[in-house]
Design a protein around this motif. Sequence first.
Motif, PDB file in Angstrom:
ATOM      1  N   SER A   1      -4.020 -40.778  25.227  1.00  0.00           N
ATOM      2  CA  SER A   1      -3.173 -39.580  25.165  1.00  0.00           C
ATOM      3  C   SER A   1      -3.666 -38.374  26.175  1.00  0.00           C
TER       4      SER A   1
ATOM      5  N   HIS B   1       1.248 -39.288  28.213  1.00  0.00           N
ATOM      6  CA  HIS B   1       1.733 -38.578  27.211  1.00  0.00           C
ATOM      7  C   HIS B   1       2.737 -39.496  26.259  1.00  0.00           C
TER       8      HIS B   1
ATOM      9  N   ASP C   1       2.250 -36.179  18.916  1.00  0.00           N
ATOM     10  CA  ASP C   1       1.765 -34.885  19.270  1.00  0.00           C
ATOM     11  C   ASP C   1       0.846 -34.421  17.822  1.00  0.00           C
TER      12      ASP C   1
END
Length: 362
Positions: free
Chosen positions: A101, A105, A110
């Motif tokens: 990452s 992405h 996240d």
Amino acid sequence: MRLDDERRIRGFDGLRAIAFIFVFISHKFHQGTYGSLGGDGVMLFFALSGLLITRILARSRVAVEAGEVTRLAGLGRFYLRRSARIFPVYYAMIGFFLLASLVVHFDGFDGGARLAMLLYATNIYVFTTGHWVGHFNHFWTLAIEEQFYLVFAPLLLFTHSKAAGHICVAFVVLGLLTQAGLEWAGVSAKVIGLNPMTGFGYLALGGLVGLNLDKRVPAWLVSTPAQAIAALILLVVPLTVLKDEIVWRVYAPAVSATAALLVLQIAGNQGTRFVAILETWPLRNLGRISYGCYVFHEFIHFYTVEAAARKFGVVFEAPDWISAPIELVLTISLATASWRYFERPIMAWAHRPTRKAAPAAA
């Protein structure tokens, strides 16, 4: 089957293989017809995990009461062996994506989601935020199992061995009440499905089966036809009357009960033709590596293979139907290598003979 009987239960690896195949189909075919099939696979995994974990903990509690081991030593050994089984592959995957990452992405990977995955709290993250986490969504089941171990193991080891059944019943009832209350409150099927207490109830139902394997049951209930009927129900029902995932969620307790019944039938009669089918080489070996298959399968995609081939100047046209079989082969290949060179050596280390702890009063 006595509680102190530690022999391998024939058919369970094959049943794990079927559970994984159910989940794989539901995730790789997105037409909506097969979504509920994955739910049945999860229920089979929960029933098997609940049975085996409860029997391990119940045996440990008996050893505690016999003065062979302390409570803390028994708890520590249980967590060591569970960690050796589930942590290495899981955290290896998260570590890989943490590094990747930095340059690429990944949808759903996240800040908050990463922390939740590291803490085995993916289910809590999803139902509190309302956001699924892309190809990491299947981690919610692993989170519920880990949360169950953290709560359930101390309860069984720090109470009398005779309380194990009552504890399982309490979790089953609490799970049912939680689901009923959430449905009455009108919350989404997502919140109901990912809530830890409903999952704990499904796992505890498998635990109840594990505690009662030495009880006599009618011969017809564990016969080959009865086993086949229960298996067919788990296959056919999600493809027909419960193919809508929201409807399936309402009847999830009944599905869980059917999965627990099938596990009981297999453990209760090891000599049937159905068990013999489950013990065939392909199913038995797939079941043995099913944990790795489950972790890996959502990250392996045919379009990635096509993209990699194009970078080397290779362009090929393939029919749509071929992608899932190729993804299955790649998943099994990766899981096999992981089992042989990574998972099994760590498990062997965790299960090495240990010096018996000093006797202590229960």
